[in-house]
Design an enzyme around this catalytic site. Structure first.
Site, PDB file in Angstrom:
ATOM      1  N   HIS A 118     -38.215 -28.076  28.357  1.00 30.62           N
ATOM      2  CA  HIS A 118     -38.248 -29.429  27.788  1.00 30.62           C
ATOM      3  C   HIS A 118     -37.244 -30.369  28.454  1.00 30.62           C
ATOM      4  CE1 HIS A 118     -35.034 -27.786  25.006  1.00 30.62           C
ATOM      5  NE2 HIS A 118     -34.536 -28.980  25.232  1.00 30.62           N
ATOM      6  N   ASP A 152     -40.636 -22.260  26.975  1.00 31.95           N
ATOM      7  CA  ASP A 152     -39.611 -23.295  27.081  1.00 31.95           C
ATOM      8  C   ASP A 152     -38.549 -22.905  28.110  1.00 31.95           C
ATOM      9  OD1 ASP A 152     -38.375 -25.703  26.729  1.00 31.95           O
ATOM     10  OD2 ASP A 152     -37.369 -25.155  24.857  1.00 31.95           O
ATOM     11  N   SER A 212     -28.890 -28.689  26.252  1.00 30.40           N
ATOM     12  CA  SER A 212     -30.089 -27.872  26.459  1.00 30.40           C
ATOM     13  C   SER A 212     -30.159 -27.365  27.889  1.00 30.40           C
ATOM     14  CB  SER A 212     -31.350 -28.682  26.147  1.00 30.40           C
ATOM     15  OG  SER A 212     -31.518 -28.847  24.777  1.00 30.40           O
TER      16      SER A 212
END
Length: 501
Positions: free
Chosen positions: A131, A160, A239
């Site tokens: 993402h 992901d 992230s």
């Protein structure tokens, strides 16, 4: 004589001031600030040793962590009502060349994002979340020494996970640990660039393991069947960064948080266990994509009561079998308990799903199952996971290798189906079979089922002619397609326009 009197008076004033200061609250505070904690020599040695160990850990891991910036260019759009306005001005016989200055496409909008990553191979492979880089047109990597490099992307959207490949050698690479040994209470460190603040590290503990969460993202909701929960501060921009244990080993990839009203960290962060990532990394590097094996069963974990009733210590319960799936063809039934795959014990359903996925399609797997008190062994030829069959190209826009012109447009074409030949009363052209969502062609209004009969006024008689004509287009050039489109029982000739990306 006067000088001595002045000196005496001055010393007296200073002395009185000192006494008043010591008696005053401010003086007491000043004294307290000077106080030091009375550590024993052993305690002081322990604290100094701890600080030194933490600093060495950070100094070792930090050079392997990168800051990732991505740029996404939204497709260019025509102005609302442009076609009607063009027709209106054409009525005054104004040439199209003069109209162009009023009806040029609106400049593309640009979205910028950022995240983190960790170098896993010295030859330029960087691990991050999908993402972070999904749909990126440009990926820029900033290393710990401040140098920068552009990267290309290999994606595994359903996990992901993504790899960014940069043209660098002799990079410092992190050590991937064993997340199966992770336990609640262990000390961990989250590295990354929260809010763009590079070289940030936070410390906490493992709060829980095995979390199952559906987390909404900017592109789509994602299901995570097995997450590490931590209270180490994770925020936007973290992230893709590593979650590290006290040995400096990567045990997880920071992925998501539960945020409060401010959108910041509230002590609940999640990381994908690194053991779930290792097989994905291997496939992405070796094959350029990640395609999972598929058995065709619904699974659940065994409760303590089920284990006692079925007389098994571990395994995954089959609760559903898809008709005509590999499992169905091999004779696996709902109610079976799978206790081994290829000779390896099955601890739970997540472990079994990962083993099946990593085994890959078109491979044979042997399962040991318990059914009605009997132990059976069945062989199954796995197929490709349906989501991977239907998935769009996984390399994204900033892909490894060159895209074809049709891939850039997001179009796939073929010959005209027989029923559409009758409807269009035409035997020649390029029939649109697929269009990528958010592609330039889709934004321009092209639809599946359209028959392309001309490109920039050049007739198109076959799919190969169309592909050749597209290959001759230059980036930024305007594309004008004349297409036939069936709406209910009527056929319309329609003009579709967009720019070549």
């Amino acid at each position: 004589m006067k000088r001595w009197w002045l000196i005496a008076i001055t010393l007296g004033i200073v002395g009185v001031g000192a006494v008043l200061a010591l008696r005053s609250p401010l003086g007491a505070i000043a004294q307290e600030r000077l106080a030091t904690v009375a550590f024993t020599p052993q305690e002081r040695t322990t604290l100094v040793s701890l600080e030194s160990a933490l600093s060495r850990l950070v100094e070792t891991v930090q050079p392997t962590v990168v800051h990732i910036k991505v740029t996404k260019r939204l497709p260019q759009r025509r102005l609302p009502g442009e076609d009607d306005m063009r027709e209106f001005f054409r009525g005054f016989r104004i040439p199209d060349d003069e109209l162009r200055q009023f009806f040029e496409f609106v400049p593309p909008r640009v979205i910028r994002g950022e995240g983190s990553g960790v170098i896993i191979r010295s030859d330029g492979y960087i691990l991050t979340n999908d993402h972070v880089v999904s749909g990126a047109d440009e990926v820029e990597v900033t290393f710990a020494d401040g140098s920068k490099a552009n990267g290309t992307v290999l994606r595994a959207p359903n996990m992901d996970i993504a790899l960014v490949k940069v043209d660098r050698k002799n990079l410092p690479a992190a050590v991937l640990g064993d997340s199966s040994t992770v336990k609640p209470g262990q000390i961990v460190f989250a590295f990354g660039s929260p809010f763009g603040l590079e070289k940030t590290v936070t410390m906490g503990i493992v709060s829980a393991i095995g979390r199952r969460e559906v987390i909404s993202g900017a592109d789509m909701p994602r299901f995570y069947p097995d997450l590490i929960q931590t209270d180490a501060a994770i925020n936007g921009g973290n992230s893709g960064g590593p979650l590290v244990n006290t040995r400096g080993e990567v045990i997880g990839i920071n992925t998501a948080i539960v945020s409060g009203l401010t959108g910041g960290n509230v002590g609940v962060g999640f990381a994908i266990p690194v053991n779930r990532v290792k097989g994905v990394i291997r496939q992405l590097i070796e094959k350029g994509s990640y395609v999972r094996g598929y058995l065709g069963v619904g699974l659940d974990d065994l409760t303590p009561e089920m284990k006692e009733e079925l007389k098994v210590e571990r395994g995954a319960l089959v609760v559903q079998v898809e008709r005509d799936s590999p499992a169905d063809k091999a004779g696996i039934q709902a109610g079976d308990v799978i206790i081994e795959m290829d000779g390896k014990p099955i601890e739970n359903q997540v472990a079994l799903r990962d083993m099946i996925a990593e085994k890959g399609p078109n491979t044979e797997a042997r399962f040991k199952i318990v059914r009605g008190g009997r132990t059976l062994t069945v062989s199954v030829k796995l197929t490709t996971h349906p989501e991977d069959v239907k998935a769009p190209p996984v390399r994204g826009k900033a892909e490894v290798g060159a895209q074809t012109a049709l891939e850039k447009l997001g179009i796939r074409v073929g010959t005209i189906p027989e029923d559409m030949r009758r409807a269009f009363e035409r035997q020649q052209g390029a029939f649109v079979t697929e269009i990528d969502r958010d592609s330039p062609a889709a934004e321009g209004g092209l639809q599946v089922g359209d028959l392309i009969i001309a490109l920039n006024d050049k007739p198109i008689n076959s799919p190969s002619e169309f592909e050749q004509a597209v290959n001759n287009l230059k980036s930024g050039q305007r594309v004008r397609l004349r297409v036939l489109r069936q709406v209910e029982d009527k056929v319309f000739e329609t003009l579709v326009m967009f720019r070549m990306p």
